[in-house]
Enzyme design. Structure first.
Site, short mmCIF file in Angstrom:
data_model
loop_
_atom_site.label_atom_id
_atom_site.label_comp_id
_atom_site.label_asym_id
_atom_site.label_seq_id
_atom_site.Cartn_x
_atom_site.Cartn_y
_atom_site.Cartn_z
N GLU A 127 0.78 -1.31 0.46
CA GLU A 127 -0.19 -0.47 0.18
C GLU A 127 1.34 1.05 0.17
O GLU A 127 0.50 2.58 1.07
CB GLU A 127 -1.16 0.12 1.10
CG GLU A 127 -2.39 -0.80 1.08
CD GLU A 127 -2.78 -1.25 -0.02
OE1 GLU A 127 -3.11 0.05 -0.93
OE2 GLU A 127 -3.26 -1.94 -0.04
C1 LIG Z 1 3.30 -9.11 0.36
C2 LIG Z 1 2.59 -8.42 -0.23
C3 LIG Z 1 1.52 -8.55 -0.54
C4 LIG Z 1 1.17 -7.35 -1.39
N1 LIG Z 1 -0.14 -7.55 -2.07
C5 LIG Z 1 -0.24 -6.39 -3.03
C6 LIG Z 1 -1.54 -6.65 -3.55
O1 LIG Z 1 -2.79 -6.86 -3.36
N2 LIG Z 1 -2.00 -5.83 -4.87
C7 LIG Z 1 -1.09 -5.31 -5.29
O2 LIG Z 1 -0.93 -4.30 -6.26
N3 LIG Z 1 0.55 -4.93 -5.16
C8 LIG Z 1 0.55 -5.85 -3.61
N4 LIG Z 1 1.83 -5.91 -3.25
C9 LIG Z 1 3.40 -4.96 -4.49
C10 LIG Z 1 3.47 -3.47 -3.26
O3 LIG Z 1 2.00 -3.03 -3.23
C11 LIG Z 1 4.65 -3.15 -3.85
O4 LIG Z 1 6.13 -4.59 -3.45
C12 LIG Z 1 5.15 -1.59 -3.57
O5 LIG Z 1 4.03 -0.86 -3.42
C13 LIG Z 1 6.42 -1.36 -3.60
O6 LIG Z 1 6.95 -2.15 -5.10
P1 LIG Z 1 7.64 -2.31 -5.63
O7 LIG Z 1 7.68 -3.23 -4.43
O8 LIG Z 1 8.59 -3.04 -6.67
O9 LIG Z 1 9.00 -1.70 -5.04
P2 LIG Z 1 9.74 -0.30 -6.30
O10 LIG Z 1 8.95 0.63 -6.33
O11 LIG Z 1 10.55 -1.21 -6.50
O12 LIG Z 1 10.48 0.15 -4.91
C14 LIG Z 1 12.10 -0.11 -3.87
C15 LIG Z 1 12.21 0.94 -3.05
O13 LIG Z 1 12.96 2.05 -3.76
C16 LIG Z 1 11.62 3.43 -3.01
N5 LIG Z 1 11.40 4.40 -4.54
C17 LIG Z 1 11.28 3.89 -4.92
N6 LIG Z 1 10.73 5.26 -5.54
C18 LIG Z 1 10.56 5.64 -4.91
C19 LIG Z 1 10.44 7.19 -5.37
N7 LIG Z 1 10.31 8.14 -6.35
N8 LIG Z 1 10.93 8.11 -4.24
C20 LIG Z 1 11.44 7.20 -3.07
N9 LIG Z 1 11.74 6.16 -3.17
C21 LIG Z 1 11.14 6.05 -4.22
C22 LIG Z 1 10.76 2.49 -2.27
O14 LIG Z 1 10.61 3.40 -1.43
C23 LIG Z 1 11.12 1.30 -2.31
O15 LIG Z 1 12.19 1.26 -0.90
C24 LIG Z 1 1.80 -6.66 -2.03
C25 LIG Z 1 3.83 -6.78 -2.10
C26 LIG Z 1 4.23 -7.80 -1.02
C27 LIG Z 1 5.77 -8.15 -0.80
#
Ligand SMILES: Cc1cc2nc3c(=O)[nH]c(=O)nc-3n(C[C@H](O)[C@H](O)[C@H](O)COP(=O)(O)OP(=O)(O)OC[C@H]3O[C@@H](n4cnc5c(N)ncnc54)[C@H](O)[C@@H]3O)c2cc1C
Length: 596
Positions: free
Chosen positions: A442
């Site tokens: 989220e």
């Molecule tokens: C158990 C689990 C359940 C989930 N459930 C759902 C679901 O139901 N539906 C769904 O759609 N998704 C779901 N997710 C996905 C989750 O919402 C994402 O993992 C999350 O939004 C982060 O995206 P990412 O993992 O690609 O990280 P990335 O976007 O790659 O981010 C990696 C790091 O970079 C930082 N970062 C990225 N961009 C910026 C920026 N512009 N400024 C500062 N920092 C930044 C982030 O804060 C993070 O620390 C789930 C994930 C997990 C692990």
């Protein structure tokens, strides 16, 4: 296994003594939500979560969800389906939904309370009903009439569940990168193709149909986040007249093996020309998805709160029972071979930090939920707008801080157990592992922080902050002559003045250097959270003193408030220094020089 008891006394104190929800509910037209009914809801929710959900928490962790590669089916841990059926039969799932769609029409504040109890008892289980709520909210606001008719009743009744499909392998935070495509078909439906990952409750055996809300791009979509549309894609096709048809072309390709919440199904979902329908306007899907995300963000904050509460209860019990060493000021239990560890200042530091963050955090969150009720139900448009602004401001603080604090709280709770917290037997390490996800999904903490300082502060000239500060000022004025509150009100007022000044200075720096907002963001979120909690602790003391509660209860609130002001509020000093240090020290090091 860790134990859990719903914290009913503190919840009642928060609802009735501090937030005074009874007149609020009545003014907002929640005629049924009187004291008697709310008390009954609390008692029954406590019974259900303590006796049905909490005992399944360990099993869910140990067994987890299972995936059948041949069929793509996912089976939830033993007992999860039976618990879900009971939850549905008792009407919990539609507690806050409108009666028009089969809900009970109760205030969102009570939904927040229920979420805390459910997630404290069993976070992994709580994820199954949780996303249905977001799907309902998005469809209610943006769905076409037939979509509301067809999808809302079963979602509210809990005979179907919902999902939120945003994330793709290469696209998490930056949704503008998503590749899932949707093409218009001759019959007005859309063919949705793409792979979504990490989808919570994407596939499971609790209900026969699963309603996916999917972000995808139309062929003529403008690039980036502006070109995203929202689609409703059921697991089993649903015609416009509500008839359920064949299996749709959407299948779970795998489930993730992960650090915690093993009982929650985290699915790779493959959409292969699946039949879906556009929700809202083309290319405006993010707007609709934000409705869903906002409700889910408050909920995830409460997940952190619930886990913190459960961890604290166990740490407190253990600290009273575990005998190690003598108190520094002489034996406190001379008849025993050693004193209980709760006599040691360092153990008390860990326990009080948990207590202060939990009870203060509960008010932060319930206050935000109350703004949701006002924003939706007030007859006065100005009051609705004010509540909306305040809610928008408090949501990233609530989500960001309560989840980050849940990591601190559950780790402190493990630490109170010593090595016995690290081994699986007491269930403490599970709570710490489960808490870890809450700062990630989220929207990560970094993204909550950017939302707070960017959209919710800089872009609105601090509208939400001003509203919050006005509320604090009114409270301070109301109690300015109360000697018992002076020790809290004076530092609170000073901190609020500092918060305003710090905000203005940070935004001024950001006007000439865009990196400044990002550089300040996470420290700004924590700083804000600690000041917000100072307000709630001062108000807690005022409310306790004015109540008919026992002297012991009043003393406990006052002593915890003193601890908070003396030992936790000063954390703002470090965050302030980091904010004032600006972006330079973060951006100077060349990305190639961080390491080999
Ligand atoms: C158990 C689990 C359940 C989930 N459930 C759902 C679901 O139901 N539906 C769904 O759609 N998704 C779901 N997710 C996905 C989750 O919402 C994402 O993992 C999350 O939004 C982060 O995206 P990412 O993992 O690609 O990280 P990335 O976007 O790659 O981010 C990696 C790091 O970079 C930082 N970062 C990225 N961009 C910026 C920026 N512009 N400024 C500062 N920092 C930044 C982030 O804060 C993070 O620390 C789930 C994930 C997990 C692990």
């Amino acid at each position: 296994m860790s134990s859990y008891k719903a914290p009913l006394e503190d919840l009642r104190f928060a609802l009735f003594d501090v937030l005074d929800v009874e007149p609020l509910f009545s003014r907002l037209g929640f005629e049924d939500a009187n004291r008697e009914l709310v008390d009954a809801v609390l008692d029954e929710a406590a019974r259900f979560t303590e006796t049905v959900l909490a005992p399944l928490n360990g099993i869910g962790d140990q067994v987890g969800c299972t995936y059948d590669k041949a069929t793509g089916d996912v089976t939830a841990p033993p007992g999860f389906k039976q618990a879900f059926d009971q939850y549905v039969e008792s009407g919990w799932i539609g507690l806050t939904n409108t009666p028009e769609h089969g809900g009970q029409g109760m205030p969102s504040v009570l939904g927040g309370v229920l979420t805390e109890l459910v997630d404290a008892a069993n976070l992994a289980w709580g994820n199954f009903p949780m996303l249905s709520h977001g799907a309902v909210v998005a469809l209610e606001e943006y769905g076409e009439e037939w979509q509301k008719d067809v999808f809302l009743k079963p979602l509210v009744a809990g005979t179907w569940t919902g999902t939120m499909c945003l994330t793709e392998p290469h696209c998490g935070t930056d949704l503008g990168l998503l590749k899932t495509r949707a093409e218009l078909q001759a019959d007005g439906s859309y063919s949705v193709t793409g792979t979504k990952i990490f989808i919570t409750a994407g596939e499971h055996d609790l209900v026969p149909n699963i309603i996916h809300l999917v972000l995808a791009k139309l062929p003529d979509a403008p690039p980036g986040a502006k070109g995203i549309s929202l689609f409703v894609v059921p697991k089993f096709k649903v015609a416009r007249d509500g008839t359920v048809g064949d299996r749709n072309a959407v299948r779970c390709g795998a489930i993730e093996h992960k650090m915690g919440i093993h009982g929650s199904a985290t699915c790779v979902m493959n959409f292969d020309g699946a039949e879906g329908y556009l929700v809202g306007e083309p290319h405006k899907g993010l707007q609709a998805m934000f409705v869903m995300m906002n409700s889910a963000r408050l909920g995830v904050g409460v997940q952190g709160l619930g886990l913190s509460e459960r961890a604290y209860q166990n740490a407190l019990r253990y600290s009273r029972e575990r005998l190690q060493s003598r108190s520094l000021s002489g034996p406190k239990c001379p008849d025993k071979p050693a004193d209980p560890i709760i006599v040691h200042p360092d153990v008390r530091r860990m326990l009080l930090a948990q207590k202060a963050l939990i009870e203060g955090g509960r008010l932060l969150s319930l206050h935000a939920y109350s703004q949701l009720d006002i924003a939706e139900r007030s007859q006065d448009p100005a009051e609705r707008e004010r509540a909306n602004t305040l809610l928008g401001f408090l949501t990233p603080i609530s989500k960001g801080c309560l989840t980050e604090w849940s990591i601190e709280n559950t780790y402190n709770a493990v630490q109170c157990f010593g090595g016995h917290g690290y081994i699986a037997e007491h269930g403490m390490e599970q709570l710490a592992r489960d808490a870890r996800i809450t700062t990630l999904y989220e929207g990560t903490t970094g993204i909550q922080s950017l939302d707070l300082i960017g959209r919710k502060t800089a872009a609105s000239q601090g509208a939400g902050l001003k509203l919050f500060l006005a509320e604090v000022e009114a409270f301070a004025k109301q109690h300015q002559d109360e000697a018992a509150l002076a020790e809290f009100i004076a530092p609170l007022t000073a901190k609020c003045a500092e918060w305003g000044k710090l905000t203005i200075e940070t935004l001024q720096r950001a006007a000439t250097n865009p990196e400044e907002l990002g550089a300040a963001s996470t420290d700004y979120m924590f700083y804000s959270g600690y000041v917000v909690l100072a307000y709630w602790w001062a108000r807690s003391v005022a409310a306790a003193n004015a109540s008919s509660r026992s002297q012991a209860f009043k003393d406990a609130k006052r002593d915890t408030a003193r601890f908070y002001f003396a030992r936790m509020l000063p954390r703002t000093l470090a965050h302030k220094a980091a904010i004032e240090a600006g972006a330079a020290s973060l951006m100077a090091l060349d990305a190639d020089h961080f390491g080999d």
